[in-house]
Design an enzyme around this catalytic site. Sequence first.
Site, PDB file in Angstrom:
ATOM      1  N   GLU A 135       0.834  -1.210   0.000  1.00 22.01           N
ATOM      2  CA  GLU A 135       0.000   0.000   0.000  1.00 22.01           C
ATOM      3  C   GLU A 135       0.865   1.254   0.000  1.00 22.01           C
ATOM      4  O   GLU A 135       0.577   2.216  -0.728  1.00 22.01           O
ATOM      5  CB  GLU A 135      -0.908   0.009   1.228  1.00 22.01           C
ATOM      6  N   GLU A 136       1.906   1.257   0.812  1.00 22.82           N
ATOM      7  CA  GLU A 136       2.809   2.407   0.852  1.00 22.82           C
ATOM      8  C   GLU A 136       3.365   2.694  -0.542  1.00 22.82           C
ATOM      9  O   GLU A 136       3.407   3.844  -0.997  1.00 22.82           O
ATOM     10  CB  GLU A 136       3.947   2.150   1.843  1.00 22.82           C
ATOM     11  N   GLY A 137       3.782   1.632  -1.240  1.00 21.26           N
ATOM     12  CA  GLY A 137       4.303   1.798  -2.591  1.00 21.26           C
ATOM     13  C   GLY A 137       3.242   2.268  -3.563  1.00 21.26           C
ATOM     14  O   GLY A 137       3.492   3.150  -4.398  1.00 21.26           O
TER      15      GLY A 137
END
Length: 592
Positions: A199-201
């Site tokens: 998700e961060e990416g």
Amino acid sequence: LPEKRINVGKKHLQTLRNLETRCHDSFQAFVVIDARSSSTRTNVFLAKTRSCPNRGRSIDPDSIRLIREGKRFTGLRVVLEEWLDTYAGKDWESRPVDARLLFQYVPQMHEGAKKPMQLLEEDTVAILDSQLNEKQKVQVKALGIPAMLCSTAGVRDFHEWYRDALFVLLRHLINNPSPAHGYKFFTNPFWTRPITGAEEGLFAFITLNHLSRRLGEDPARCMIDEYGVKQCRNDLAGVVEVGGASAQIVFPLQEGTVLPSSVRAVNLQRERLLPERYPSADVVSVSFMQLGMASSAGLFLKELCSNDEFLQGGICSNPCLFKGFQQSCSAGEVEVRPDGSASVNEDVRKNRLKPLATYCSVNNPEISFKVTNEMQCRENSIDPTKPLAERMKIENCSIIKGTGNFDKCVSQVESILVAPKLPLPANIEAASSGFESVDQVFRFASSTAPMIVTGGGMLAAINTLKDHRLLRSDFSGDVEELAEAAREFCSSEVIIRTDGPVIQLPNARGEQKLNSLNFDLCKTMALTVSLLRHMAAGENQPSFIKWEKSIAGPDGKPLADLGWQVGVILHHVLFTEEWGRNAYEAGYSHNL
């Protein structure tokens, strides 16, 4: 005369009637709290909203602007560790702890979270008061301020129930702000939570493509095919984001790309990252723990200096450090003194191996119940059965000395970090997406999409070489050009001047002050070279590669820094109906 007054009255009535039916614009603030590995920090954004009768209120995504970053405060990991120190007892990382018994100290965890959240609230209010005009303040206070607090790799590998419990408490604190300032902060479990590496990416990927105007509903990207179906192409760019504790690699796949069955691609629409009205895209998104600037530094020293090839007579010869530089054999944070000596911080929490050593404990169920995870720790010279201090210690090593051998540095970075025999510890998520190491990413999947590399350390490495004219100002990712430049830079020797230590570059290319930020810059350069070589070896190669900190608008001013923050806002506000329910129908009044 009466007719004139009649017309004035009609016109006045029509004006008021038009006000009832037309759309109204107003400003809304957003608070994105970045709970990163080293600290917690507020980012305050402002966006234009439009409210229309019978259609509700929506956000103009192109209007989202960062108005200011806040101060850095205590990281969530410190909050949890201090609570455990007090109620589980010192050295809890080295012995069994009955996590169930610690539920009785949840009220104390709540109290411990109040202080950092109060500081974040005060900092946010100061930013709003100083950056908004009076009209904007009225609108922002009336609409309420959505708050999104997301933790990344800093507590991603924290075991037991503690992390998720902390987030319940954080949400409560956000939803009950001080009434004195008049700003109504509010959040929910969708907005304030730990986010996965993938998700961060993906949020960083959305940020990049939105700010660079590659992402949108542009009709020029769409056509009607022979079956009458609307098809929209994507012109998306990939991103490599390197933080303090993890690194993310995300790129779009060409249409028709065939992946191994073990590799999982993410469809932006199917996974509800973007609405259906945006061009469809399949992307690879993978995140690796232990590949951030701080975490990789600790792991690299542990492995390198446990290798007999580099450890002789208690001295570890580090090819990634400059000749003439030396430090005590520890993964603690390093301070370079004016006399050229290096002081290593002995505080356990300042040791860059601490998060990994905490994870690699036999008292962590992820280790004690999963043999492969234990093997990964042992492969990296960490014995989970030993006390924390021993897990962080580099055995039989007293001093680390730099040798400035860049080619050997690259080979060690490759074998320890980029293409290890076993996955690096705490990388269950990456392995579940089909990739056990960075080298496998570009072997199993590749793309012709442009790639943007971001992250403070990665940018510093490239900019340093440009500053010394070792790289062209328009450098676009030629790996051999970078390797040659880094080879020359890293062969520099540390010289002590009257005003402090300097790196003396060969071939009369000048000097650079040696400090705590650049003493191990060559490891970052080696990581970059290794990464570029794997990109170039893929079936498809990026059309170009650039290093960027932020994206500028038409006026030349930065719109916002690259990273996941803008992406997480877009992920929520672009789904207008859902956003309307959460932000306006429920909104801050839900907590009354």
